[in-house]
Motif scaffolding. Structure first.
Motif, PDB file in Angstrom:
ATOM      1  N   TYR A   1     -26.320  18.817 -62.230  1.00  0.00           N
ATOM      2  CA  TYR A   1     -26.291  19.914 -61.256  1.00  0.00           C
ATOM      3  C   TYR A   1     -24.922  20.597 -61.250  1.00  0.00           C
ATOM      4  O   TYR A   1     -24.811  21.812 -61.203  1.00  0.00           O
ATOM      5  CB  TYR A   1     -26.617  19.389 -59.841  1.00  0.00           C
ATOM      6  CG  TYR A   1     -26.362  20.419 -58.761  1.00  0.00           C
ATOM      7  CD1 TYR A   1     -27.228  21.494 -58.591  1.00  0.00           C
ATOM      8  CD2 TYR A   1     -25.227  20.348 -57.940  1.00  0.00           C
ATOM      9  CE1 TYR A   1     -26.988  22.464 -57.614  1.00  0.00           C
ATOM     10  CE2 TYR A   1     -24.981  21.311 -56.965  1.00  0.00           C
ATOM     11  CZ  TYR A   1     -25.863  22.369 -56.807  1.00  0.00           C
ATOM     12  OH  TYR A   1     -25.621  23.333 -55.856  1.00  0.00           O
TER      13      TYR A   1
ATOM     14  N   LYS B   1     -33.949  25.221 -53.664  1.00  0.00           N
ATOM     15  CA  LYS B   1     -32.684  24.948 -54.357  1.00  0.00           C
ATOM     16  C   LYS B   1     -31.556  24.842 -53.329  1.00  0.00           C
ATOM     17  O   LYS B   1     -31.640  25.397 -52.237  1.00  0.00           O
ATOM     18  CB  LYS B   1     -32.368  26.077 -55.341  1.00  0.00           C
ATOM     19  CG  LYS B   1     -33.387  26.230 -56.455  1.00  0.00           C
ATOM     20  CD  LYS B   1     -33.249  25.134 -57.488  1.00  0.00           C
ATOM     21  CE  LYS B   1     -34.176  25.343 -58.672  1.00  0.00           C
ATOM     22  NZ  LYS B   1     -35.580  25.056 -58.338  1.00  0.00           N
ATOM     23  N   PRO B   2     -30.466  24.137 -53.699  1.00  0.00           N
ATOM     24  CA  PRO B   2     -29.317  24.058 -52.776  1.00  0.00           C
ATOM     25  C   PRO B   2     -28.804  25.462 -52.439  1.00  0.00           C
ATOM     26  O   PRO B   2     -28.866  26.361 -53.280  1.00  0.00           O
ATOM     27  CB  PRO B   2     -28.268  23.285 -53.580  1.00  0.00           C
ATOM     28  CG  PRO B   2     -29.022  22.554 -54.632  1.00  0.00           C
ATOM     29  CD  PRO B   2     -30.231  23.379 -54.937  1.00  0.00           C
TER      30      PRO B   2
ATOM     31  N   GLU C   1     -25.844  26.732 -52.097  1.00  0.00           N
ATOM     32  CA  GLU C   1     -24.779  27.238 -52.973  1.00  0.00           C
ATOM     33  C   GLU C   1     -25.382  27.871 -54.229  1.00  0.00           C
ATOM     34  O   GLU C   1     -24.933  28.920 -54.698  1.00  0.00           O
ATOM     35  CB  GLU C   1     -23.875  26.040 -53.347  1.00  0.00           C
ATOM     36  CG  GLU C   1     -22.750  26.408 -54.273  1.00  0.00           C
ATOM     37  CD  GLU C   1     -21.975  25.184 -54.793  1.00  0.00           C
ATOM     38  OE1 GLU C   1     -20.784  25.358 -55.078  1.00  0.00           O
ATOM     39  OE2 GLU C   1     -22.573  24.084 -54.905  1.00  0.00           O
TER      40      GLU C   1
ATOM     41  N   GLU D   1     -21.407  30.530 -45.667  1.00  0.00           N
ATOM     42  CA  GLU D   1     -22.625  31.058 -46.279  1.00  0.00           C
ATOM     43  C   GLU D   1     -23.019  32.380 -45.621  1.00  0.00           C
ATOM     44  O   GLU D   1     -23.429  33.325 -46.294  1.00  0.00           O
ATOM     45  CB  GLU D   1     -23.759  30.030 -46.146  1.00  0.00           C
ATOM     46  CG  GLU D   1     -23.475  28.753 -46.916  1.00  0.00           C
ATOM     47  CD  GLU D   1     -24.262  27.529 -46.420  1.00  0.00           C
ATOM     48  OE1 GLU D   1     -24.070  26.456 -47.002  1.00  0.00           O
ATOM     49  OE2 GLU D   1     -25.049  27.648 -45.457  1.00  0.00           O
TER      50      GLU D   1
END
Length: 631
Positions: free
Chosen positions: A160, A206-207, A209, A254
């Protein structure tokens, strides 16, 4: 040493003070040192670099970077990885100049070659690239050394961390770079196009980031012209993903990054602005950016709360930026933004915040909203926005001045109720000062605002402008190298020379210089627009009662009018027709002499010719002028 310094900043500083760094670097570079010893040295240096910025400065002062880059030539993989890990830590520190990566031209190709050695070399090298790629020159160097081809396949790595760092690399490579972006669109990885891979990485499972960074990649490719703004991957994937990042549930960083990226994506495109404005109640969601940290946020994590309080201004800046983009073109969106709770008060507060970035974003936001005639007449008046704006203009950095003065231009339009109070608060002096700036954007805005101010203004205001600006400065601006400055200065002159008593008054005091300036421009190498504006100024002068004599007694100018009557460009012919019509009007004193003089010059013959013109406008004007002769 290694065990003493791990996680202990005090011990790190002690060792540095005791002179451990030069000794470790010596051992690292000694031919006689075993690979194990060299690797341990690199690990300790890496740990020291993990400390404070001062630690990194001490390491840089000892020339650690050339030593570590030299170490990358070793055949031993573990040693290479230790050097890369340390380099990664140093290059990601804000005190390290990126240029140090590019000083030796052999470094980049060598790093590209090391990408295939292990997942650690991949992770660290991508991280170094994404931190050291600042601006088009660096992008070009990396691009020319095959960054795209070498990094693309890492997006499908099992690790990852590798996928993430590769993704970050693409976002910095594509930013404002059409060459890289156009290449990325067509790159295949395992039979799939890169944009499709980015879209997969945007998905909600998905993460965060990863979602954010792939949204940035697609945003940058779109802004660089490689993906259309109406492409599904933008409208249905990237835009909604960025809006999701603005929600209350997300962390402060974010939300900031999501809003700023979205602002950049939709900035030039009205359709995207409309879609964003109705996605997930975005306009209301952004209002929460001002209430942060809210009482709802769980105070379980004191450290987090402390951090967020320190960074709350970043949220405000991001919200202002996004509001500015949302309201750039559409009247209904502007109305919605302004009707959001306390919005105008928040912007006005933003204008006097200590953070320059917040002030700049607040001014941008106001500027965007000030494009609306209706808002200028209502909300802007209710909140006396001009007051804090005038304060901002007193001593701000250039980037704020450019936007603030741009907005002042809008507040000085004739229909804006703020025009009067702004004039009374010393705006003329301030704007005349801007016209002397080194920065062409500030000169344009200064003169543009004066032009708006002079439009249909009373004689006193016009006199104030002329006095404050001074004729010397006016003529300096008429020979400015920047075309926009020249056009706006001509616009100002045209507005000053309107309505008869004003024309006569100004020409009686400044006539000689103004006629000189007009002559110079009509003789110079200027484009059609500039000459058209100049001929319109002459037409205004010809409208004066006494002022028109300055044209009639100036044979040089009369010859120029005659020349432009026969010009190949209709715009210029039309402008001269206004001038001629004003000179030959029969009901005015001395009209007979003027008509005779112009007839002798052959003007009437040209009028007959023009009355046959295929251009209906020109033909009408010529006929009207000829009728004055018959009256």
């Amino acid at each position: 040493m290694k065990n003493a310094v791990i996680g202990n900043n005090k011990q790190k500083a002690n060792l540095i003070v005791l002179g451990a760094v030069p000794r470790l670097l010596y051992l690292l570079q000694q031919e006689s040192s075993s690979t194990e010893l060299k690797t341990e040295c690199a690990v300790v240096l890496g740990s020291l670099a993990m400390g404070t910025e001062n630690n990194v400065k001490s390491l840089l002062d000892c020339h650690i970077i050339p030593a570590l880059l030299q170490g990358l030539l070793s055949p031993d993989l573990r040693f290479i990885e230790a050097c890369l890990r340390c380099l990664r830590t140093i290059f990601t520190s804000p005190v390290t100049p990126e240029e140090l990566l590019y000083t030796d031209a052999t470094v980049i190709p060598h790093l590209m070659a090391l990408l295939s050695r292990s997942r650690y070399t991949q992770e660290y090298i991508c991280q170094i690239f994404s931190h050291c790629c600042k601006g088009p020159d660096h992008q070009t160097i990396l691009f020319n050394h095959g960054a795209v081809q070498n990094i693309a396949h890492l997006l499908t790595s099992v690790s990852y961390k590798v996928r993430m760092q590769a993704l970050k690399c693409f976002s910095v490579l594509a930013f404002e770079n059409p060459q890289v972006s156009m290449t990325l669109v067509n790159v295949l990885v395992d039979g799939e196009l890169l944009p499709q891979i980015f879209v997969k990485m945007l998905q909600r499972d998905k993460p965060i980031e990863m979602q954010l960074t792939s949204a940035k990649c697609l945003t940058y490719m779109c802004r660089a012209g490689a993906i259309r703004t109406d492409d599904n991957c933008i409208v249905l994937k990237t835009l909604p993903c960025l809006v999701r990042m603005c929600s209350k549930e997300r962390l402060l960083e974010e939300r900031v990054e999501g809003a700023e990226t979205l602002a950049y994506l939709i900035e030039p495109d009205v359709e995207l602005q409309r879609i964003a404005s109705i996605t997930d109640h975005l306009i209301a969601m952004l209002a929460d950016y001002f209430k942060y940290p809210s009482s709802v946020s769980a105070i379980t994590d004191i450290k987090r709360l402390d951090h967020d309080l320190k960074h709350a201004h970043e949220l405000r800046q991001a919200a202002f930026k996004l509001y500015a983009s949302l309201g750039a073109n559409d009247e209904d969106i502007r109305k919605k933004i302004i009707e959001t709770e306390n919005m105008m008060d928040r912007i006005v507060t933003g204008l006097s915040e200590s953070s320059v970035k917040v002030r700049l974003a607040a001014v941008r936001c106001l500027h965007s909203l000030s494009r609306s005639v209706q808002q200028l007449r209502t909300s802007f008046q209710d909140h006396a926005v001009w007051k804090p704006l005038m304060k901002v203009l007193q001593n701000a950095p250039d980037e704020i001045l450019v936007v603030a003065s741009s907005m002042l231009c809008n507040l000085l339009l004739e229909f804006s109720p703020s025009k009067e109070p702004i004039l009374e608060s010393g705006a003329v002096e301030l704007l005349c000062g801007l016209t002397q700036s080194e920065n062409p954007a500030l000169r344009v805005n200064g003169i543009w605002a004066l032009m708006n101010m002079a439009f249909q203004a009373e004689q006193k205001i016009k006199a104030d402008i002329l006095r404050s600006l001074s004729t010397e400065q006016l003529f300096r601006l008429l020979s400015d190298s920047d075309l926009n400055v020249l056009m706006k200065t001509l616009g100002l002159l045209r507005n000053l020379l309107s309505t008869r008593p004003h024309i006569d008054k100004i020409m009686s005091t400044h006539g000689k210089q103004i006629m000189q300036a007009v002559t110079l421009i009509l003789e110079g190498e200027h484009n059609i627009e500039v000459k058209e504006q100049t001929l319109c100024i002459l037409a205004n002068i010809a409208d004066g009662t006494t002022a028109k004599e300055l044209i009639m007694t100036n044979d040089d100018i009369l010859q120029k009018i005659k020349y432009y009557m026969g010009h190949s460009h209709v715009k210029l012919q039309l402008a001269t027709m206004f001038c001629i019509s004003n000179l030959v009007r029969h009901e005015e004193e001395g009209s007979q002499e003027r008509q005779d003089k112009l007839r002798d010059m052959g003007i009437v013959d040209i009028l007959h010719k023009l009355s046959q013109s295929p251009d209906s406008n020109l033909c009408d004007k010529a006929k009207t002028a000829l009728q004055q002769y018959l009256a």
